[in-house]
Design a protein around this motif. Structure first.
Motif, mmCIF file in Angstrom:
data_model
loop_
_atom_site.group_PDB
_atom_site.id
_atom_site.type_symbol
_atom_site.label_atom_id
_atom_site.label_comp_id
_atom_site.label_asym_id
_atom_site.label_seq_id
_atom_site.Cartn_x
_atom_site.Cartn_y
_atom_site.Cartn_z
ATOM 1 N N ARG A 22 0.837 -1.203 0.000
ATOM 2 C CA ARG A 22 0.000 0.000 0.000
ATOM 3 C C ARG A 22 0.871 1.252 0.000
ATOM 4 N NH1 ARG A 22 -4.296 -0.157 4.570
ATOM 5 N NH2 ARG A 22 -5.256 1.365 3.156
ATOM 6 N N PRO A 23 0.334 2.376 -0.480
ATOM 7 C CA PRO A 23 1.131 3.608 -0.531
ATOM 8 C C PRO A 23 1.294 4.240 0.850
ATOM 9 C CG PRO A 23 -1.113 4.046 -1.243
ATOM 10 C CD PRO A 23 -1.012 2.556 -1.062
ATOM 11 N N ILE A 69 -8.587 -0.591 -12.579
ATOM 12 C CA ILE A 69 -9.022 -1.330 -11.390
ATOM 13 C C ILE A 69 -8.085 -2.521 -11.227
ATOM 14 C CG2 ILE A 69 -10.896 -2.638 -10.319
ATOM 15 C CD1 ILE A 69 -12.875 -0.954 -11.903
ATOM 16 N N PRO A 70 -7.306 -2.577 -10.167
ATOM 17 C CA PRO A 70 -6.317 -3.651 -10.003
ATOM 18 C C PRO A 70 -6.901 -5.045 -10.258
ATOM 19 C CG PRO A 70 -6.033 -2.033 -8.281
ATOM 20 C CD PRO A 70 -7.286 -1.638 -9.024
ATOM 21 N N LEU A 92 -12.557 -1.060 -3.981
ATOM 22 C CA LEU A 92 -12.696 0.367 -4.251
ATOM 23 C C LEU A 92 -11.569 1.138 -3.562
ATOM 24 C CD1 LEU A 92 -14.209 2.754 -5.457
ATOM 25 C CD2 LEU A 92 -15.641 2.802 -3.405
ATOM 26 N N SER A 93 -11.290 0.802 -2.309
ATOM 27 C CA SER A 93 -10.199 1.461 -1.595
ATOM 28 C C SER A 93 -8.867 1.224 -2.296
ATOM 29 C CB SER A 93 -10.108 0.937 -0.153
ATOM 30 O OG SER A 93 -11.257 1.274 0.593
ATOM 31 N N GLN A 94 -8.645 -0.015 -2.722
ATOM 32 C CA GLN A 94 -7.406 -0.362 -3.417
ATOM 33 C C GLN A 94 -7.293 0.397 -4.736
ATOM 34 O OE1 GLN A 94 -7.070 -4.508 -4.506
ATOM 35 N NE2 GLN A 94 -4.884 -4.354 -4.997
ATOM 36 N N GLY A 115 -2.359 7.395 -5.229
ATOM 37 C CA GLY A 115 -1.191 7.362 -4.358
ATOM 38 C C GLY A 115 -1.515 7.735 -2.929
ATOM 39 N N LEU A 116 -2.804 7.904 -2.616
ATOM 40 C CA LEU A 116 -3.232 8.263 -1.266
ATOM 41 C C LEU A 116 -3.664 7.011 -0.504
ATOM 42 C CD1 LEU A 116 -5.476 11.352 -2.159
ATOM 43 C CD2 LEU A 116 -3.153 11.408 -1.213
ATOM 44 N N LYS A 117 -3.120 6.812 0.675
ATOM 45 C CA LYS A 117 -3.513 5.674 1.490
ATOM 46 C C LYS A 117 -4.849 5.967 2.168
ATOM 47 C CE LYS A 117 -2.132 2.843 5.437
ATOM 48 N NZ LYS A 117 -1.163 2.668 6.550
#
Length: 297
Positions: free
Chosen positions: A23-24, A87-88, A107-109, A116-118
């Motif tokens: 995660r970023p 979308i990953p 969606l969060s991912q 680039g925002l966690k």
């Protein structure tokens, strides 16, 4: 007071919204707020009254916002639901498809991957829940900028400030066919209303009276869903930040776009501005004052 707060918090649903894998890193705190089109809890009569249609067989995102808080002014960022992004694991698509495919976690991912925002927190409210909360606080006063006659959203509003109940408020934040700015105009109204609603929820007249806190929690039971890793204090801080933004002490922005009508294999979509959008994300990631001009929402 403590029993009332704990009682209200016990009515809040929890969901796993934390992405897996790498995660970023980003400064400050970012809370993802999703308005889903879930009809859960609505009767057939309410669906007709609110103009939400029948159950779609799976919730989709009707609005996507990120609340950033840190050392300076808070920023409420709207992400157009038709944004064309990666979308990953699922290729390019409109961003709201991520929620349909993999729920809050994907969606969060997806937002982390493209901005680039966690995402440090998660809040979700559905159609029925939204109307419940508005009615639970006795309605919200909103200033409508233009006349809005939108049969699909079941509203016919005149320009000017007015009190809105749950049904009217739901139509106001959902309408886009009566807005010349379409989806982007709706994003502005959603931020406007959310700030006003949170401002009313966390007023001293509510927060300092235990019976009002208990009543609000009971009347809006099941309306709000948060991440399993979210704390009561963190959620409360997000509410206060919403209130600050509504009072003008903060920024309200939409991801800068270069096209509202980008032809794609999944239909017309929104394309982010290749220069301004990354600049905004970098400012938020570093928790520094944003250089993108806030809009008038």
């Amino acid at each position: 007071m403590i029993w009332a707060v704990n009682s209200a918090w016990s009515n809040v649903a929890k969901v796993d919204a934390t992405p897996e894998g790498e995660r970023p890193d980003s400064e400050g705190r970012n809370v993802l707020l999703v308005g889903s089109d879930s009809r859960e809890g609505l009767t057939d009569e309410q669906r007709r009254e609110f103009g939400t249609g029948s159950d779609t067989g799976g919730a989709r995102t009707d609005s996507i916002l990120v609340l950033h808080t840190g050392g300076g002014k808070s920023t409420l960022l709207s992400i157009p639901r038709d944004s064309y992004v990666e979308i990953p694991g699922n290729g390019m698509n409109k961003i709201n498809a991520a929620f349909s495919i993999g729920g809050p976690k994907l969606l969060s991912q997806t937002i982390e991957h493209n901005t680039g925002l966690k995402m440090d927190g998660y809040m979700e409210i559905g159609f029925g829940g939204f109307a419940q909360v508005v009615d639970a606080v006795g309605g919200v006063n909103i200033c409508v900028k233009n006349d809005m006659d939108d049969p699909k959203a079941h509203i016919d509003l005149k320009k000017g400030c007015q009190d809105m109940d749950g049904k009217t408020a739901l139509g106001y934040v959902r309408a886009r066919y009566s807005d010349p700015e379409g989806d982007l105009g709706r994003a502005k109204r959603q931020r406007q209303f959310l700030g006003a609603l949170m401002g009313k929820v966390v007023t001293p007249s509510t927060m300092l009276q235990p019976w009002k806190i208990h009543s609000l929690g009971k009347d809006s039971e099941g309306a709000l869903t948060v991440g399993e890793d979210d704390s009561m204090i963190g959620t409360a801080r997000a509410f206060w930040a919403f209130r600050s933004i509504a009072k003008g002490d903060g920024n309200s922005v939409t991801v800068p776009v270069s096209s509202n009508n980008l032809p794609t294999p999944v239909g017309s979509a929104v394309q982010w501005d290749e220069t301004q959008a990354p600049k905004l994300f970098e400012d938020l990631k570093a928790d520094r004052p944003i250089t993108v001009q806030p809009d008038d929402s």
